[in-house]
Design a protein around this motif. Structure first.
Motif, PDB file in Angstrom:
ATOM      1  N   LYS A 112       0.814  -1.214   0.000  1.00 40.06           N
ATOM      2  CA  LYS A 112       0.000   0.000   0.000  1.00 40.06           C
ATOM      3  C   LYS A 112       0.850   1.268   0.000  1.00 40.06           C
ATOM      4  CE  LYS A 112      -4.172  -1.897   2.147  1.00 40.06           C
ATOM      5  NZ  LYS A 112      -5.134  -1.790   3.274  1.00 40.06           N
ATOM      6  N   GLY A 113       1.992   1.213   0.654  1.00 40.12           N
ATOM      7  CA  GLY A 113       2.846   2.392   0.731  1.00 40.12           C
ATOM      8  C   GLY A 113       3.449   2.790  -0.606  1.00 40.12           C
ATOM      9  N   LYS A 114       3.385   1.894  -1.595  1.00 39.52           N
ATOM     10  CA  LYS A 114       3.977   2.179  -2.901  1.00 39.52           C
ATOM     11  C   LYS A 114       2.949   2.630  -3.939  1.00 39.52           C
ATOM     12  CE  LYS A 114       7.822  -1.065  -2.313  1.00 39.52           C
ATOM     13  NZ  LYS A 114       8.529  -2.250  -2.868  1.00 39.52           N
ATOM     14  N   VAL A 115       1.676   2.577  -3.571  1.00 40.45           N
ATOM     15  CA  VAL A 115       0.629   2.907  -4.538  1.00 40.45           C
ATOM     16  C   VAL A 115       0.722   4.358  -4.997  1.00 40.45           C
ATOM     17  CG1 VAL A 115      -1.861   3.121  -4.885  1.00 40.45           C
ATOM     18  CG2 VAL A 115      -0.931   1.129  -3.691  1.00 40.45           C
ATOM     19  N   LYS A 116       1.019   5.273  -4.064  1.00 41.38           N
ATOM     20  CA  LYS A 116       1.104   6.690  -4.423  1.00 41.38           C
ATOM     21  C   LYS A 116       2.192   6.922  -5.463  1.00 41.38           C
ATOM     22  CE  LYS A 116       1.710  11.326  -2.488  1.00 41.38           C
ATOM     23  NZ  LYS A 116       1.933  12.113  -1.240  1.00 41.38           N
ATOM     24  N   ASP A 117       3.362   6.319  -5.242  1.00 43.46           N
ATOM     25  CA  ASP A 117       4.465   6.483  -6.193  1.00 43.46           C
ATOM     26  C   ASP A 117       4.113   5.877  -7.552  1.00 43.46           C
ATOM     27  OD1 ASP A 117       5.995   7.777  -4.319  1.00 43.46           O
ATOM     28  OD2 ASP A 117       7.056   5.963  -3.674  1.00 43.46           O
ATOM     29  N   ILE A 118       3.408   4.754  -7.531  1.00 44.28           N
ATOM     30  CA  ILE A 118       2.997   4.112  -8.785  1.00 44.28           C
ATOM     31  C   ILE A 118       2.031   5.008  -9.546  1.00 44.28           C
ATOM     32  CG2 ILE A 118       1.599   2.216  -9.722  1.00 44.28           C
ATOM     33  CD1 ILE A 118       2.891   0.423  -7.584  1.00 44.28           C
ATOM     34  N   ASN A 119       1.107   5.621  -8.818  1.00 48.13           N
ATOM     35  CA  ASN A 119       0.142   6.516  -9.446  1.00 48.13           C
ATOM     36  C   ASN A 119       0.841   7.711 -10.092  1.00 48.13           C
ATOM     37  OD1 ASN A 119      -2.644   7.118 -10.000  1.00 48.13           O
ATOM     38  ND2 ASN A 119      -2.486   8.785  -8.520  1.00 48.13           N
ATOM     39  N   LEU A 120       1.829   8.273  -9.392  1.00 48.38           N
ATOM     40  CA  LEU A 120       2.582   9.405  -9.938  1.00 48.38           C
ATOM     41  C   LEU A 120       3.391   8.983 -11.165  1.00 48.38           C
ATOM     42  CD1 LEU A 120       3.861  11.072  -6.632  1.00 48.38           C
ATOM     43  CD2 LEU A 120       2.088  11.934  -8.179  1.00 48.38           C
ATOM     44  N   ALA A 121       3.978   7.787 -11.100  1.00 53.50           N
ATOM     45  CA  ALA A 121       4.739   7.283 -12.245  1.00 53.50           C
ATOM     46  C   ALA A 121       3.822   7.086 -13.447  1.00 53.50           C
ATOM     47  CB  ALA A 121       5.428   5.968 -11.884  1.00 53.50           C
ATOM     48  N   GLY A 122       2.608   6.587 -13.192  1.00 53.89           N
ATOM     49  CA  GLY A 122       1.647   6.401 -14.271  1.00 53.89           C
ATOM     50  C   GLY A 122       1.291   7.715 -14.941  1.00 53.89           C
ATOM     51  N   LYS A 123       1.106   8.764 -14.133  1.00 57.93           N
ATOM     52  CA  LYS A 123       0.787  10.079 -14.699  1.00 57.93           C
ATOM     53  C   LYS A 123       1.939  10.608 -15.547  1.00 57.93           C
ATOM     54  CE  LYS A 123      -2.487  11.552 -11.123  1.00 57.93           C
ATOM     55  NZ  LYS A 123      -2.781  12.547 -10.061  1.00 57.93           N
ATOM     56  N   GLU A 124       3.175  10.405 -15.067  1.00 53.95           N
ATOM     57  CA  GLU A 124       4.345  10.860 -15.817  1.00 53.95           C
ATOM     58  C   GLU A 124       4.458  10.112 -17.148  1.00 53.95           C
ATOM     59  OE1 GLU A 124       8.004  12.614 -16.953  1.00 53.95           O
ATOM     60  OE2 GLU A 124       6.429  13.224 -15.544  1.00 53.95           O
ATOM     61  N   ILE A 125       4.219   8.801 -17.111  1.00 47.90           N
ATOM     62  CA  ILE A 125       4.278   8.004 -18.341  1.00 47.90           C
ATOM     63  C   ILE A 125       3.223   8.485 -19.330  1.00 47.90           C
ATOM     64  CG2 ILE A 125       3.891   5.700 -19.305  1.00 47.90           C
ATOM     65  CD1 ILE A 125       5.033   4.597 -16.630  1.00 47.90           C
ATOM     66  N   ALA A 126       2.001   8.710 -18.827  1.00 52.06           N
ATOM     67  CA  ALA A 126       0.917   9.161 -19.701  1.00 52.06           C
ATOM     68  C   ALA A 126       1.249  10.504 -20.336  1.00 52.06           C
ATOM     69  CB  ALA A 126      -0.385   9.248 -18.910  1.00 52.06           C
ATOM     70  N   GLU A 127       1.834  11.411 -19.556  1.00 51.06           N
ATOM     71  CA  GLU A 127       2.197  12.731 -20.085  1.00 51.06           C
ATOM     72  C   GLU A 127       3.236  12.614 -21.197  1.00 51.06           C
ATOM     73  OE1 GLU A 127       3.484  15.087 -16.823  1.00 51.06           O
ATOM     74  OE2 GLU A 127       1.481  15.270 -15.921  1.00 51.06           O
ATOM     75  N   GLN A 128       4.229  11.744 -20.996  1.00 53.62           N
ATOM     76  CA  GLN A 128       5.275  11.598 -22.013  1.00 53.62           C
ATOM     77  C   GLN A 128       4.733  10.914 -23.269  1.00 53.62           C
ATOM     78  OE1 GLN A 128       7.937  13.232 -21.705  1.00 53.62           O
ATOM     79  NE2 GLN A 128       7.590  13.763 -19.547  1.00 53.62           N
ATOM     80  N   MET A 129       3.818   9.960 -23.094  1.00 56.40           N
ATOM     81  CA  MET A 129       3.224   9.315 -24.265  1.00 56.40           C
ATOM     82  C   MET A 129       2.336  10.303 -25.031  1.00 56.40           C
ATOM     83  SD  MET A 129       4.608   6.361 -24.232  1.00 56.40           S
ATOM     84  CE  MET A 129       6.018   6.974 -23.270  1.00 56.40           C
ATOM     85  N   ASP A 130       1.639  11.176 -24.293  1.00 52.30           N
ATOM     86  CA  ASP A 130       0.853  12.218 -24.957  1.00 52.30           C
ATOM     87  C   ASP A 130       1.772  13.155 -25.740  1.00 52.30           C
ATOM     88  OD1 ASP A 130      -1.488  11.198 -23.948  1.00 52.30           O
ATOM     89  OD2 ASP A 130      -1.614  12.602 -22.264  1.00 52.30           O
ATOM     90  N   ALA A 131       2.962  13.393 -25.181  1.00 54.70           N
ATOM     91  CA  ALA A 131       3.928  14.251 -25.868  1.00 54.70           C
ATOM     92  C   ALA A 131       4.409  13.602 -27.167  1.00 54.70           C
ATOM     93  CB  ALA A 131       5.116  14.542 -24.950  1.00 54.70           C
ATOM     94  N   ILE A 132       4.532  12.270 -27.157  1.00 53.86           N
ATOM     95  CA  ILE A 132       4.912  11.558 -28.382  1.00 53.86           C
ATOM     96  C   ILE A 132       3.822  11.735 -29.436  1.00 53.86           C
ATOM     97  CG2 ILE A 132       5.289   9.273 -29.398  1.00 53.86           C
ATOM     98  CD1 ILE A 132       6.627   8.440 -26.805  1.00 53.86           C
TER      99      ILE A 132
END
Length: 453
Positions: A112-132
């Motif tokens: 559970k303590g890692k879910v927040k970091d995973i969520n933030l990583a997912g947002k960063e990935i989505a932003e970079q894919m949108d940039a592509i």
């Protein structure tokens, strides 16, 4: 076994390297231009693709699929194909946005303590894919590569930290898996780490060897990613297993259907026409998983056939068994957009308008690239003129022709060969055409992928 009929189906597969006998790997299916949708469809044990694909339903599958698609983005960018890169990037973005919710599931294996970091990583990935995607629309290759590099760092990090799955090597509890290493509570053997999300097929000659000109009995065993035999498969287009065989130079092709045995294996007797290398594509649909296409390469002893050079010939009609067939693609075939492949069938100078369904469809079209790395399996836009409910119920009184349309989508440029099959007066007609696929607009300056040199 559950029965399923694909009335309008297009599937594109990236094959990769040829596979050795007894050590196959599943093909990854790829849909270009559409993010995974949460609806019934086809996937490959974790990599959900295709027009009817569904989104990954577990955190582990989502991370595995992002990693697989990231390889496709990287390959596309290296080839200068911005269209393919931003299409795969769109799919990654859709998956990335669901990571937080999937990680919160009780059976995700994520602390559970890692879910927040995973969520933030997912947002960063989505932003970079949108940039592509934006870079693709502007045809800015440098910006696309920069965005991908940033997104890939996050994807690689998540893949490296993804929770492993463990299972009993004796399958005492069926398909059950565990999130931690240990021992099976039934047989007490050490749990084995699952290293793949892919299905596989083993092919073994029984009571003989693979030798040209001599019949051989082949035994097929379908395996899931845990190495457990797959016994429950759906009936798709009237068969549980479609076997598509091709010689290395694409000069020889066969579409057959091994027989299902009581123990869940399949058997088939075949005589290969010449010595050499053949690739067998196994098309099957495990229950509740989705369509799989698994290639296995066989080496057959004997004198090889003289190699046949592959040359484009789709601009001229073909005559097969007294039937004249023309192929119209509506112009040059290019990557990055769907192509309608229109076949028109005539006999003795007259249009054939009484085609009948073959294996539940008015036609079947299989296309392969010259290097066997791209695979397309398509069925007509419509079963036939008439009552489509009858087709769904298995009625064979429908008629079709003289024109039959298929849809295909090509990711890589190069030389391709396709085999279309139709049925008329109880006879199956197989018509081959070879054609070039050029790189579409917005794909950069890279030259079409050339093979055979």
């Amino acid at each position: 076994m559950k029965s399923t009929k694909r009335s309008i189906l297009f599937a594109l597969f990236s094959v990769g390297a040829a596979l050795a006998l007894g050590a196959p790997a599943a093909l990854a299916q790829h849909d270009h231009g559409a993010a995974p949708k949460a609806q019934p469809g086809h996937n490959d044990g974790g990599h959900s693709h295709g027009p009817a694909a569904k989104a990954p339903d577990t955190y582990s599958k989502a991370v595995a699929e992002m990693a697989a698609r990231a390889k496709e983005v990287e390959e596309a960018l290296n080839k200068g194909d911005l269209d393919a890169a931003h299409d795969e990037g769109d799919a990654i973005a859709a998956i990335a946005k669901s990571l937080g919710a999937l990680a919160l599931k009780p059976d995700s294996g994520v602390e559970k303590g890692k879910v927040k970091d995973i969520n933030l990583a997912g947002k960063e990935i989505a932003e970079q894919m949108d940039a592509i995607h934006e870079a693709g629309e502007k045809k800015d290759m440098a910006a696309a590569k920069a965005a991908f590099a940033k997104g890939k760092v996050q994807i690689d990090s998540l893949a490296a930290a993804a929770p492993a799955k463990y299972f009993c090597p004796m399958h005492c509890e069926g398909a059950k898996t565990y999130d931690k290493p240990g021992e099976c509570p039934v047989c007490h053997m050490k749990l084995k780490k699952q290293t793949s999300e892919q299905f596989s097929v083993t092919v073994k000659p029984v009571g003989g060897k693979l030798e040209a000109g001599k019949p051989v009995n082949l035994l097929f065993t379908l395996m899931d990613p845990r190495g457990m035999q797959v016994k429950d498969v759906e009936i798709v287009h009237e068969m549980p297993l479609h076997l598509l065989m091709v010689s290395k130079d694409l000069s020889w092709y066969a579409h057959e259907h091994p027989a299902l045995q009581p123990d869940g294996t399949f058997t088939f007797t075949w005589t290969f026409p010449a010595g050499g290398e053949y690739t067998l594509f196994h098309d099957f649909t495990p229950k509740d998983v989705g369509m799989q296409v698994v290639p296995v390469t066989l080496k057959v002893d004997g004198v090889p056939a003289a190699p046949v050079a592959l040359k484009a010939d789709s601009d001229k009609p073909k005559t097969v068994d007294g039937y004249t067939v023309t192929l119209n693609t509506g112009g040059p075939v290019t990557t990055g957009k769907p192509t309608t492949m229109s076949y028109t069938i005539a006999k003795d100078g007259k249009p054939v308008s009484d085609l009948t369904p073959y294996l539940g469809a008015m036609g079947h079209l299989v296309i392969m690239s010259q290097d066997l790395k791209e695979f397309v399996h398509s069925h007509p836009h419509e079963h036939a003129e008439g009552d489509h409910d009858h087709a769904k119920q298995g009625h064979t009184d429908m008629k079709g022709g003289p024109k039959v349309d298929f849809e295909a989508h090509f990711k890589a440029a190069g030389l391709y060969k396709g085999w279309a099959q139709f049925q008329h007066n109880g006879k199956v007609i197989t018509v081959p055409f070879t054609f070039n696929v050029a790189k579409g607009e917005g794909s950069g300056e890279a030259k079409p992928h050339e093979h055979g040199k």
